[in-house]
Motif scaffolding. Sequence first.
Motif, mmCIF file in Angstrom:
data_model
loop_
_atom_site.group_PDB
_atom_site.id
_atom_site.type_symbol
_atom_site.label_atom_id
_atom_site.label_comp_id
_atom_site.label_asym_id
_atom_site.label_seq_id
_atom_site.Cartn_x
_atom_site.Cartn_y
_atom_site.Cartn_z
ATOM 1 N N LYS A 12 -39.097 -1.625 11.895
ATOM 2 C CA LYS A 12 -40.321 -0.633 12.932
ATOM 3 C C LYS A 12 -40.750 -0.165 14.195
ATOM 4 C CE LYS A 12 -41.751 3.930 11.845
ATOM 5 N NZ LYS A 12 -40.941 4.736 11.051
ATOM 6 N N ARG A 48 -46.967 -0.316 4.411
ATOM 7 C CA ARG A 48 -46.881 1.049 4.057
ATOM 8 C C ARG A 48 -45.446 1.347 3.927
ATOM 9 N NH1 ARG A 48 -50.600 4.565 6.136
ATOM 10 N NH2 ARG A 48 -52.775 4.113 6.725
ATOM 11 N N THR A 51 -44.822 0.393 0.598
ATOM 12 C CA THR A 51 -45.432 1.981 -0.385
ATOM 13 C C THR A 51 -44.663 2.780 -0.464
ATOM 14 O OG1 THR A 51 -46.995 1.888 1.048
ATOM 15 C CG2 THR A 51 -47.440 0.963 -1.145
ATOM 16 N N GLY A 52 -43.410 3.503 0.843
ATOM 17 C CA GLY A 52 -42.841 4.829 1.253
ATOM 18 C C GLY A 52 -43.711 5.740 1.739
ATOM 19 N N LEU A 53 -44.762 5.316 2.466
ATOM 20 C CA LEU A 53 -45.341 6.367 3.282
ATOM 21 C C LEU A 53 -44.869 5.978 4.265
ATOM 22 C CD1 LEU A 53 -49.672 4.887 2.798
ATOM 23 C CD2 LEU A 53 -48.246 6.912 1.686
ATOM 24 N N ILE A 54 -44.425 4.894 5.165
ATOM 25 C CA ILE A 54 -43.618 5.191 6.213
ATOM 26 C C ILE A 54 -42.405 4.708 6.409
ATOM 27 C CG2 ILE A 54 -46.046 5.374 7.715
ATOM 28 C CD1 ILE A 54 -44.578 2.498 8.193
ATOM 29 N N ALA A 55 -41.684 5.205 7.168
ATOM 30 C CA ALA A 55 -39.939 5.106 6.545
ATOM 31 C C ALA A 55 -39.514 3.669 7.682
ATOM 32 C CB ALA A 55 -38.873 5.910 6.841
ATOM 33 N N ALA A 71 -40.145 7.966 -7.170
ATOM 34 C CA ALA A 71 -41.062 7.834 -8.782
ATOM 35 C C ALA A 71 -40.968 6.474 -9.459
ATOM 36 C CB ALA A 71 -40.469 9.068 -8.880
ATOM 37 N N LEU A 74 -43.038 4.033 -7.232
ATOM 38 C CA LEU A 74 -44.616 4.362 -7.096
ATOM 39 C C LEU A 74 -45.073 4.060 -8.787
ATOM 40 C CD1 LEU A 74 -44.281 7.099 -4.528
ATOM 41 C CD2 LEU A 74 -45.042 4.799 -4.431
ATOM 42 N N SER A 79 -51.522 0.542 -5.481
ATOM 43 C CA SER A 79 -51.611 -0.077 -4.519
ATOM 44 C C SER A 79 -53.557 0.449 -3.422
ATOM 45 C CB SER A 79 -50.913 0.013 -2.697
ATOM 46 O OG SER A 79 -50.504 1.944 -3.092
ATOM 47 N N ILE A 81 -54.209 0.627 0.486
ATOM 48 C CA ILE A 81 -53.669 0.301 1.874
ATOM 49 C C ILE A 81 -54.779 0.395 2.828
ATOM 50 C CG2 ILE A 81 -51.855 1.057 3.913
ATOM 51 C CD1 ILE A 81 -50.839 -0.377 1.203
ATOM 52 N N GLU A 82 -54.660 -0.435 3.839
ATOM 53 C CA GLU A 82 -56.362 -0.347 4.556
ATOM 54 C C GLU A 82 -57.174 -0.040 4.077
ATOM 55 O OE1 GLU A 82 -54.976 2.521 7.772
ATOM 56 O OE2 GLU A 82 -54.784 0.472 9.244
ATOM 57 N N LYS B 101 -52.624 9.376 1.499
ATOM 58 C CA LYS B 101 -51.830 8.128 1.189
ATOM 59 C C LYS B 101 -52.718 7.656 -0.406
ATOM 60 C CE LYS B 101 -55.815 5.318 2.504
ATOM 61 N NZ LYS B 101 -56.353 3.922 3.367
ATOM 62 N N THR B 105 -49.111 8.216 -2.868
ATOM 63 C CA THR B 105 -48.430 6.405 -3.593
ATOM 64 C C THR B 105 -48.416 6.051 -5.055
ATOM 65 O OG1 THR B 105 -50.836 5.479 -3.238
ATOM 66 C CG2 THR B 105 -48.738 4.849 -1.391
ATOM 67 N N GLN B 106 -49.181 7.553 -5.611
ATOM 68 C CA GLN B 106 -49.109 7.790 -7.304
ATOM 69 C C GLN B 106 -47.295 8.099 -7.545
ATOM 70 O OE1 GLN B 106 -52.357 7.333 -8.708
ATOM 71 N NE2 GLN B 106 -52.570 6.337 -6.678
ATOM 72 N N ARG B 107 -47.149 8.390 -8.602
ATOM 73 C CA ARG B 107 -45.544 9.008 -8.928
ATOM 74 C C ARG B 107 -45.273 9.992 -8.248
ATOM 75 N NH1 ARG B 107 -43.678 6.390 -14.052
ATOM 76 N NH2 ARG B 107 -46.356 6.116 -14.167
ATOM 77 N N PRO B 108 -46.226 11.340 -8.586
ATOM 78 C CA PRO B 108 -44.780 12.080 -7.997
ATOM 79 C C PRO B 108 -44.358 12.326 -6.261
ATOM 80 C CG PRO B 108 -47.045 13.116 -8.450
ATOM 81 C CD PRO B 108 -46.534 11.675 -8.762
ATOM 82 N N ARG B 109 -43.100 13.123 -6.386
ATOM 83 C CA ARG B 109 -42.839 12.891 -4.708
ATOM 84 C C ARG B 109 -43.517 13.863 -3.932
ATOM 85 N NH1 ARG B 109 -36.199 13.629 -5.762
ATOM 86 N NH2 ARG B 109 -37.094 15.479 -6.563
ATOM 87 N N ARG B 110 -43.154 13.414 -2.536
ATOM 88 C CA ARG B 110 -43.780 14.527 -1.911
ATOM 89 C C ARG B 110 -43.761 16.168 -1.813
ATOM 90 N NH1 ARG B 110 -43.128 11.396 4.006
ATOM 91 N NH2 ARG B 110 -44.669 9.096 2.996
ATOM 92 N N ASP B 279 -43.566 10.338 8.408
ATOM 93 C CA ASP B 279 -44.741 8.461 8.347
ATOM 94 C C ASP B 279 -45.780 8.908 8.171
ATOM 95 O OD1 ASP B 279 -42.388 7.662 9.071
ATOM 96 O OD2 ASP B 279 -42.785 6.572 10.469
ATOM 97 N N VAL B 280 -46.360 8.407 6.982
ATOM 98 C CA VAL B 280 -48.263 8.617 7.109
ATOM 99 C C VAL B 280 -48.943 7.651 7.352
ATOM 100 C CG1 VAL B 280 -49.897 8.790 5.509
ATOM 101 C CG2 VAL B 280 -47.650 10.155 4.780
#
Lengths: 298, 281
Positions: A12, A48, A51-55, A71, A74, A79, A81-82, B101, B105-110, B279-280
């Motif tokens: 990253k 992160r 958990t898909g928060l950043i690519a 989905a 997740l 999780s 995170i921080e 964040k 990080t639950q189930r649904p998409r953004r 990114d988050v």
Amino acid sequence: MDALVEISGLTKRYGDTLAVDGVDLTVLPGEVYGFLGPNGAGKTTTLRILTGLIAPTSGDVRVLGGKPGQADVLGRTGSMIESPAFYPYLSGLDNLRLLAEYAGVSRRRIDEVLELVDLADRAQDRFSTYSLGMKQRLGVAAALLKDPELVILDEPTNGLDPVGMRDMRRLIRELGTGGRTVVLSSHLLGEVQQICDRVGIINSGRMVAEHNVEELRGEQELVVRADPKDRAQAILTRFGNVHQYDDTLRVTVDPARAAEVNSVLVGAGIAVSELHMTERALEDIFFELTTEEKADVG
Amino acid sequence: MLGSYRAEMLKLRKRSAVWVLFGAGLVLSLIFGYLLPYLSYTTGDENPSTGGVPRAEVLRGMLPERVIDNTIGGYPIFAGALALVLGAIVIGGEYTWGTLKTILTQRPRRGTILGAQFLALGTMIALWVLGIFIACALCSVGIAAAESGSMTWPSIGTLAQGLTGGWLVLMTWCLAGAVLAVAFRNVALPIGLGVVWILGIETLLAGVVSSLLPGLKWLTNTLPGTNAGSLVFSVTGMGSSDAPPGVRDAVGGGRALLTLFAYCAVFAALSLWTTRRRDVT
């Protein structure tokens, strides 16, 4: 055994900064995996990404057989995170209620997790009135809400007092023994040593070790404090490898031969003031690995 | 989607700032729509504030027949600014509290979560519009009864058209606040920029263009404030002389409607595109 988390060649980059540099990591089902590293080593960035928060910039990441952020993935991952982040104007209960709505979780499960983290009595209070320890516990409750297969906790004991840290460690150990897989990041080495089955050590974005805790700690050593030290060291080399650590000598030797070591030293006119077996603490290994890494980089 | 919508409604329902903004919109609507006109009506033509407007005309402006005018007359300016603040605090709060964040990080998409947020905001705006309408209706009935005025109401179609137009005006500004909050990942900056735009820049631009650069009138006619004012003008019975600030017939009602729809679509699409890609951290 299929890995629950598989990371290979993960990188990253933020502009010119390489936050994670070619990390490989594997987490097996049912284990408590400790992700160790100093502040800024890349632990949170890696989590992160999980958990898909950043690519990721490059590399391959598989979580529960799918891609991070899907989905289905997740829905099976919990999780924190921080620091735990919740709506300050809502109660702990309402915060969990809305997360349950997002995740499609029953109300009954909210009561269960509140009991589990011992927060049921204060569930009606606003999140903004919670102590740091209560906020952390609510974060863990939220992570467990989906009854997930994989739990990712980033520095869960941050800011807790000793009692809070002990309770949190006990909770995490219970999660691990309950068949869940736990990925726990920390810079508190004693904590990881007590809780985790395996550890990965990351430094400056690179993985420098990944082993069982016992493997990593290696063989037991005999600690000897003797005078004169030079003569004692010369004699101890007959028993095994010797190295100095602070004011003591450390010999890699079978614990059953400790009495023999003492007898030989005393017989040679050396005063022995301390003699006991010890294990290398994870802390020692961590500093060895991260210092080597710095030296290599430098 | 339904679960995410329920979660968003729970957040909005329990957030006091949402009700404070609604209360501010309601009080301002009643003050400017009924209290001040009624004071000027009761104190007669001697009061300089009536500026020569006949008392019968002032009364007619407060009767049920003109309830839509009083309900949505302030939407292009002050209620619009409040709606922008609503969009900014709801979406920007997720960034400042770090709760984005947690929910991502639950189930649904953004996209689903953002869609649910917009749907919940749309619902809340509809409740605002309805709440202000009911309060205005009660005031107009009270004044009509007290002053033996006419109890004639606008047709259902006129009411529906007026309330829907008002909702669209507020939704446009609310989504403007939301897209600024996504862009800046913040609350304060979007509110500052948005409110300055609504209350100052658009009016200033319109003034400069009409007096110095008439050739650029087409440009000001594409701005959201101009179209919001034009839509409100077209769905109410106001004349150019008695329209409140920001309400004018710069463009036709149909064009204003389409332009506001386009703004809503662009604001929502930009928010979605940014939220899905970024990114988050």
